[in-house]
Design a protein around this motif. Structure first.
Motif, PDB file in Angstrom:
ATOM      1  N   ARG A 194       0.834  -1.189   0.000  1.00 28.84           N
ATOM      2  CA  ARG A 194       0.000   0.000   0.000  1.00 28.84           C
ATOM      3  C   ARG A 194       0.884   1.259   0.000  1.00 28.84           C
ATOM      4  O   ARG A 194       1.607   1.476  -0.952  1.00 28.84           O
ATOM      5  N   LEU A 195       0.874   2.091   1.045  1.00 32.30           N
ATOM      6  CA  LEU A 195       1.659   3.331   1.035  1.00 32.30           C
ATOM      7  C   LEU A 195       2.777   3.310   2.081  1.00 32.30           C
ATOM      8  O   LEU A 195       3.179   4.356   2.597  1.00 32.30           O
ATOM      9  N   GLU A 196       3.278   2.118   2.361  1.00 30.34           N
ATOM     10  CA  GLU A 196       4.436   2.000   3.247  1.00 30.34           C
ATOM     11  C   GLU A 196       5.615   2.767   2.634  1.00 30.34           C
ATOM     12  O   GLU A 196       5.805   2.773   1.415  1.00 30.34           O
ATOM     13  N   HIS A 197       6.394   3.433   3.468  1.00 27.74           N
ATOM     14  CA  HIS A 197       7.596   4.195   3.070  1.00 27.74           C
ATOM     15  C   HIS A 197       7.264   5.508   2.366  1.00 27.74           C
ATOM     16  O   HIS A 197       8.170   6.197   1.887  1.00 27.74           O
ATOM     17  N   VAL A 198       5.979   5.883   2.272  1.00 32.27           N
ATOM     18  CA  VAL A 198       5.589   7.160   1.660  1.00 32.27           C
ATOM     19  C   VAL A 198       5.291   8.157   2.769  1.00 32.27           C
ATOM     20  O   VAL A 198       4.508   7.874   3.684  1.00 32.27           O
ATOM     21  N   GLU A 199       5.923   9.317   2.692  1.00 26.84           N
ATOM     22  CA  GLU A 199       5.661  10.411   3.638  1.00 26.84           C
ATOM     23  C   GLU A 199       5.402  11.689   2.847  1.00 26.84           C
ATOM     24  O   GLU A 199       6.011  11.905   1.797  1.00 26.84           O
ATOM     25  N   ILE A 200       4.513  12.528   3.355  1.00 21.85           N
ATOM     26  CA  ILE A 200       4.194  13.791   2.685  1.00 21.85           C
ATOM     27  C   ILE A 200       4.194  14.915   3.703  1.00 21.85           C
ATOM     28  O   ILE A 200       3.596  14.803   4.780  1.00 21.85           O
ATOM     29  N   ASP A 201       4.884  15.991   3.349  1.00 21.12           N
ATOM     30  CA  ASP A 201       4.845  17.231   4.120  1.00 21.12           C
ATOM     31  C   ASP A 201       4.171  18.303   3.268  1.00 21.12           C
ATOM     32  O   ASP A 201       4.371  18.357   2.042  1.00 21.12           O
ATOM     33  N   CYS A 202       3.387  19.153   3.897  1.00 16.91           N
ATOM     34  CA  CYS A 202       2.763  20.291   3.233  1.00 16.91           C
ATOM     35  C   CYS A 202       3.098  21.555   4.005  1.00 16.91           C
ATOM     36  O   CYS A 202       2.897  21.597   5.226  1.00 16.91           O
ATOM     37  N   GLU A 203       3.642  22.535   3.288  1.00 16.48           N
ATOM     38  CA  GLU A 203       4.039  23.800   3.930  1.00 16.48           C
ATOM     39  C   GLU A 203       4.989  23.550   5.092  1.00 16.48           C
ATOM     40  O   GLU A 203       4.950  24.232   6.117  1.00 16.48           O
ATOM     41  N   GLY A 204       5.845  22.532   4.961  1.00 23.80           N
ATOM     42  CA  GLY A 204       6.850  22.241   5.971  1.00 23.80           C
ATOM     43  C   GLY A 204       6.356  21.442   7.156  1.00 23.80           C
ATOM     44  O   GLY A 204       7.120  21.175   8.086  1.00 23.80           O
ATOM     45  N   GLU A 205       5.075  21.050   7.163  1.00 22.89           N
ATOM     46  CA  GLU A 205       4.516  20.293   8.277  1.00 22.89           C
ATOM     47  C   GLU A 205       4.070  18.917   7.802  1.00 22.89           C
ATOM     48  O   GLU A 205       3.629  18.744   6.666  1.00 22.89           O
ATOM     49  N   ALA A 206       4.172  17.924   8.698  1.00 18.69           N
ATOM     50  CA  ALA A 206       3.805  16.552   8.347  1.00 18.69           C
ATOM     51  C   ALA A 206       2.324  16.468   8.019  1.00 18.69           C
ATOM     52  O   ALA A 206       1.484  16.984   8.766  1.00 18.69           O
ATOM     53  N   TYR A 207       2.016  15.802   6.902  1.00 18.12           N
ATOM     54  CA  TYR A 207       0.623  15.592   6.517  1.00 18.12           C
ATOM     55  C   TYR A 207       0.269  14.103   6.450  1.00 18.12           C
ATOM     56  O   TYR A 207      -0.806  13.692   6.861  1.00 18.12           O
ATOM     57  N   PHE A 208       1.199  13.312   5.923  1.00 19.67           N
ATOM     58  CA  PHE A 208       0.917  11.884   5.757  1.00 19.67           C
ATOM     59  C   PHE A 208       2.166  11.075   6.083  1.00 19.67           C
ATOM     60  O   PHE A 208       3.261  11.453   5.681  1.00 19.67           O
ATOM     61  N   PRO A 209       2.010   9.941   6.775  1.00 18.07           N
ATOM     62  CA  PRO A 209       0.774   9.468   7.405  1.00 18.07           C
ATOM     63  C   PRO A 209       0.337  10.426   8.521  1.00 18.07           C
ATOM     64  O   PRO A 209       1.186  11.063   9.160  1.00 18.07           O
ATOM     65  N   PRO A 210      -0.967  10.521   8.776  1.00 11.30           N
ATOM     66  CA  PRO A 210      -1.401  11.360   9.893  1.00 11.30           C
ATOM     67  C   PRO A 210      -0.884  10.798  11.215  1.00 11.30           C
ATOM     68  O   PRO A 210      -0.712   9.591  11.346  1.00 11.30           O
ATOM     69  N   ARG A 211      -0.589  11.694  12.126  1.00 12.44           N
ATOM     70  CA  ARG A 211      -0.038  11.288  13.437  1.00 12.44           C
ATOM     71  C   ARG A 211       1.243  10.472  13.250  1.00 12.44           C
ATOM     72  O   ARG A 211       1.481   9.472  13.927  1.00 12.44           O
ATOM     73  N   ARG A 212       2.061  10.939  12.336  1.00  5.82           N
ATOM     74  CA  ARG A 212       3.324  10.246  12.046  1.00  5.82           C
ATOM     75  C   ARG A 212       4.213  10.181  13.272  1.00  5.82           C
ATOM     76  O   ARG A 212       4.940   9.199  13.480  1.00  5.82           O
ATOM     77  N   ASP A 213       4.164  11.223  14.088  1.00 10.87           N
ATOM     78  CA  ASP A 213       5.007  11.251  15.279  1.00 10.87           C
ATOM     79  C   ASP A 213       4.610  10.188  16.306  1.00 10.87           C
ATOM     80  O   ASP A 213       5.365   9.875  17.217  1.00 10.87           O
ATOM     81  N   ARG A 214       3.410   9.610  16.152  1.00 13.76           N
ATOM     82  CA  ARG A 214       2.962   8.560  17.068  1.00 13.76           C
ATOM     83  C   ARG A 214       3.172   7.162  16.473  1.00 13.76           C
ATOM     84  O   ARG A 214       2.694   6.173  17.032  1.00 13.76           O
ATOM     85  N   GLY A 215       3.833   7.106  15.339  1.00 16.22           N
ATOM     86  CA  GLY A 215       4.146   5.811  14.755  1.00 16.22           C
ATOM     87  C   GLY A 215       3.183   5.308  13.705  1.00 16.22           C
ATOM     88  O   GLY A 215       3.297   4.158  13.256  1.00 16.22           O
ATOM     89  N   THR A 216       2.228   6.143  13.274  1.00 18.82           N
ATOM     90  CA  THR A 216       1.310   5.728  12.211  1.00 18.82           C
ATOM     91  C   THR A 216       2.087   5.468  10.926  1.00 18.82           C
ATOM     92  O   THR A 216       2.988   6.233  10.565  1.00 18.82           O
TER      93      THR A 216
END
Length: 428
Positions: A194-216
Motif C-alpha cells: 500500500r503506502l508504506e515508506h511514503v511520507e508527505i509534508d505540506c508547507e513544511g509540516e507533516a501531513y501523511f501518514p497522519p499522526r506520524r510522530d505517534r508511529g502511524t
C-alpha cells in the motif's frame, strides 16, 4: 509555450528574447495569453466537464436515430458558446512538479509499466508476480491541471493504460476489472505494501501518514494525493474535512480550481463508509513534498491527470516529488458549468495569465522549467533508460535491454522468463 519560445538566431524575425526566455514579455503574456476551452474528445473528459463543456464530443450521436445534420447542429451550437465574447472567463490554477527547494533537478527517474493486455500485466517469477518496466513515453510530468495521487488509483491507472478501449463504457468496465485485480493480487516486490515508506509534508509540516510522530504508518492507507478540480472519473469529489454531523447534514467548501490551494486527501477503503460515500475529505494546502524511503529495487506508481508513471531512485536513496503552483491561466466557462461543484468561481474579477511563485527567483525557475520542457531537456532528466531501470534492480523485458551492458542479478532473475511478452507489440 513552444510557439512563444525566443530564438536568438532569428531576432530580426521578431523572435528576440524579451528577458524571460520568450518573445513576449511577462506583461504581454498577462494581457494576451489565450483563454482555454477544452473540447471533450477523451474517455473521461474531467477537465471539460468541470468547466461546463460537457463529457462527450458535442457532435456525437446521442441516439442511434440521431442524424448527421442534428450532430452538426449540436457541434455548431457548442462552438458558438466557445467563441462567444460574453462567455465567462475565470482563473485556473496550474500546479507543477518542480525540483525541491535547493535542488536544480528532480532526484527521481521515471519508467512505465509494461506487459500484455489482460487481467494482469505482471508475470510470475519464482512464485511471485512482478511488475516489468519499460522506458517511459511522453508526456513527462510538469503541469498538473486536475489531480495527482500515488497508491491504489495510480497503479490501477498504469494497468488501465495497457488496456485502453474505444468507448467510455468499456473503459469504465476496464477500470473496475483492474481495481478488482489489485485487491485480489499480492503486492509485487518492486512496490511497497500500500503506502508504506511514503511520507508527505505540506508547507513544511507533516501531513501523511497522519499522526506520524505517534508511529502511524502509510501501509494502513490506499491512496494519497490532491485534487485541483472537484471531479474525478465520473465518481470522486472533495470537500473540506469536517465533523460527522457536518458531513451528513452541513454544507462544506468544495474543491476550487482557482483558489491557489491544493486540496489534499488520503483514504482507505474504510473512508468510503466514514465519509460516507465518494465525497472525499480534503485539506487545503499551498504545496506538497512527497518522500519515498523504499530503498533500492523499489518505487511507486503515481498518476497526474490520468497519466501514470513509475518513479524510483537509481541509487536506492530517498527521492522526492515536490508540487507547487506554477501558473495561473484564463479558462472559459461553458453552458453546463455547475456552480455547486466548483464553488462558484468569481466571474467579475479580472483574469490574467501569470507565472507563480512567492519570489521573483521562484517565478524564474518556473520559466526555466517550462523552457526545458519544450526543448526536450526534461525528457533527458526524468526518463530512465532501459539500462538505468535494470541497474536499479528493477525488471526490464529482455528484448528492450542492451545486451552488452552489465545487468543487476535481481533484474536478470525477474526478467528472464518474460522474453516472449517483452517482444509483444505495445498497445496503441
Amino acid at each position: 509555450f513552444l510557439a512563444l519560445k525566443a530564438d536568438p538566431a532569428r531576432e530580426s524575425d521578431g523572435l528576440a528574447d524579451t528577458g524571460n526566455g520568450f518573445i513576449w514579455t511577462d506583461e504581454e503574456l498577462a494581457e494576451s495569453f489565450p483563454a482555454f476551452v477544452q473540447m471533450p474528445l477523451g474517455s473521461a473528459n474531467d477537465f471539460a466537464n468541470i468547466l461546463g463543456w460537457g463529457q462527450k464530443y458535442p457532435g456525437h450521436k446521442a441516439m442511434p436515430c440521431t442524424s448527421h445534420l442534428e450532430s452538426a447542429r449540436m457541434l455548431a451550437k457548442w462552438i458558438s458558446f466557445a467563441i462567444d465574447p460574453g462567455s465567462a472567463v475565470v482563473g485556473f490554477d496550474i500546479w507543477g512538479m518542480m525540483p525541491q527547494e535547493g535542488s536544480a533537478k528532480c532526484d527521481f527517474k521515471l519508467a512505465e509499466l509494461s506487459g500484455p493486455r489482460g487481467r494482469t500485466p505482471n508475470r510470475a517469477v519464482d512464485g511471485q508476480r512482478r511488475v516489468h518496466l519499460k522506458e517511459a513515453g511522453k508526456p513527462v510530468p510538469l503541469f498538473v491541471c486536475l489531480y495527482f495521487s500515488t497508491g491504489f488509483g495510480a497503479y490501477m491507472t498504469a494497468r488501465f493504460q495497457l488496456n485502453r478501449h474505444n468507448t467510455p463504457i468499456k473503459n469504465r468496465a476496464e477500470y473496475v476489472r483492474q481495481g478488482v485485480g489489485l485487491v485480489l493480487e499480492s503486492t509485487p516486490p518492486q512496490m511497497p505494501l500500500r503506502l508504506e515508506h511514503v511520507e508527505i509534508d505540506c508547507e513544511g509540516e507533516a501531513y501523511f501518514p497522519p499522526r506520524r510522530d505517534r508511529g502511524t504508518r502509510g501501509r494502513g492507507y490506499r491512496e494519497v494525493g490532491f485534487y485541483n478540480i472537484n471531479w474525478q472519473a465520473h465518481a470522486l469529489h472533495g470537500a473540506d474535512r469536517a465533523s460527522l454531523s457536518s458531513r451528513l447534514c452541513g454544507k462544506r467548501e468544495p474543491v476550487k480550481f482557482g483558489d491557489g490551494l491544493l486540496d489534499m486527501f488520503r483514504w482507505k477503503f474504510a473512508s468510503l463508509v466514514k465519509n460516507p460515500g465518494l465525497r472525499i475529505q480534503t485539506d487545503k494546502r499551498k504545496d506538497m513534498l512527497l518522500r519515498f524511503r523504499g530503498g533500492r529495487g523499489k518505487g511507486i506508481f503515481f498518476q497526474w491527470d490520468g497519466e501514470a508513471r513509475f518513479a524510483f531512485s537509481p541509487t536506492g536513496e530517498d527521492f522526492h516529488i515536490f508540487v507547487r503552483q506554477v501558473l495561473k491561466i484564463p479558462v472559459v466557462l461553458g453552458p453546463y458549468h455547475n456552480r455547486s461543484l466548483t464553488g462558484g468561481p468569481d466571474t467579475s474579477a479580472p483574469v490574467r495569465f501569470a507565472f507563480c511563485g512567492e519570489t521573483e527567483e521562484a517565478r524564474h525557475l518556473v520559466r526555466e522549467r517550462i523552457l526545458a520542457n519544450v526543448m526536450g531537456d526534461l525528457d533527458k532528466e526524468l526518463i530512465a533508460t532501459a539500462d538505468e531501470i535494470s541497474a536499479a534492480s528493477l525488471p526490464v523485458p529482455v528484448s528492450v535491454r542492451a545486451p552488452d551492458l552489465p545487468v543487476a542479478p535481481e533484474a536478470v532473475r525477474a526478467s528472464a522468463p518474460s522474453e516472449a511478452f517483452g517482444a509483444a507489440p505495445a498497445p496503441a
